[in-house]
Design a protein around this motif. Structure first.
Motif, short mmCIF file in Angstrom:
data_model
loop_
_atom_site.label_atom_id
_atom_site.label_comp_id
_atom_site.label_asym_id
_atom_site.label_seq_id
_atom_site.Cartn_x
_atom_site.Cartn_y
_atom_site.Cartn_z
N GLN A 133 0.82 -1.20 0.00
CA GLN A 133 0.00 0.00 0.00
C GLN A 133 0.86 1.26 0.00
N HIS A 137 0.88 4.07 -3.10
CA HIS A 137 0.65 5.51 -2.92
C HIS A 137 1.82 6.31 -3.49
N THR A 140 1.80 6.18 -7.29
CA THR A 140 0.79 7.09 -7.83
C THR A 140 1.35 8.50 -7.94
N PHE A 153 -4.69 11.08 -6.20
CA PHE A 153 -4.96 10.33 -4.97
C PHE A 153 -6.46 10.21 -4.71
N TRP A 156 -7.61 7.49 -7.01
CA TRP A 156 -7.13 6.21 -6.49
C TRP A 156 -8.09 5.70 -5.42
N ASN A 157 -8.43 6.57 -4.49
CA ASN A 157 -9.29 6.15 -3.39
C ASN A 157 -10.72 5.90 -3.86
#
Length: 209
Positions: A133, A137, A140, A153, A156-157
């Motif tokens: 993870q 992050h 990204t 981000f 992504w979420n």
């Protein structure tokens, strides 16, 4: 809404092939997180453990995050310092995580009940899971234009949460229909393998900053 109303504002992170792949690779990550967060105690309890013993055993997966998160960040930084992309760090961690999930599924399906062994499998699996993870992050951020990293981000979420929403329900239905947790865990492993393939498909060049 985002595609039709905000498309021009966030085009650099919405229409970017590499970022779309990393968004899709994150769906299995949140799927796995919510499978274990929601059902881990029940999975272990179904092997014959008491509720307290099952909760204690399942907690080893979460405890692994204390090591996994900083470990993933360190591995990610080492890749950049050596002039490589984070891509292969993330791909390897995700691939190994898929294998640990398969191992847990096989252990459960064979009817083994040793809580110490299950705690060990969950701890090792958690190390790779939480480490990946951190790398995801950071990767990204590596792929996104600096001025659009916040939007990247957010996407992504947003996309990853598809896995969070579906995982507890679908996994529970599979367990009810199959009579055991093995098939649901194997599905989790299959999705994590797909996540690894999405990462491998990303095209990137080494970066030194």
């Amino acid at each position: 809404f985002i595609f039709f109303k905000k498309k021009e504002d966030i085009r650099p992170v919405l229409m970017n092939r590499n970022l779309v792949f990393i968004y899709l690779s994150a769906i299995p990550v949140l799927w796995h997180l919510w499978l274990y967060s929601y059902w881990a105690v029940d999975i272990i309890k179904d092997t014959g453990s008491t509720f307290m013993a099952a909760a204690l055993t399942a907690s080893f997966n979460a405890i692994a995050g204390l090591i996994g998160f900083p470990l993933g960040g360190w591995l990610s930084d080492q890749a950049i310092k050596s002039g490589r992309s984070r891509k292969w760090v993330l791909a390897v961690l995700t691939g190994v995580e898929a294998l640990t999930i398969v191992g847990f599924a096989v252990y459960v399906m064979l009817g083994h009940k040793d809580p110490v062994m299950m705690a060990g499998i969950l701890f090792v699996s958690g190390l790779f899971f939480f480490a990946l993870q951190s790398v995801s992050h950071a990767f990204t951020a590596e792929l996104a234009p600096a001025e659009h990293r916040g939007a990247a981000f957010g996407l992504w979420n947003l996309i990853a949460e598809i896995g969070a929403l579906l995982s507890p329900v679908i996994s529970g239905v599979i367990r009810d229909n199959s009579g055991g947790w093995g098939p649901a865990i194997l599905l989790d492993a299959g999705l994590m393998t797909a996540s690894c393939l999405f990462i491998v498909a990303i095209k990137t060049r080494p970066k030194t900053d």
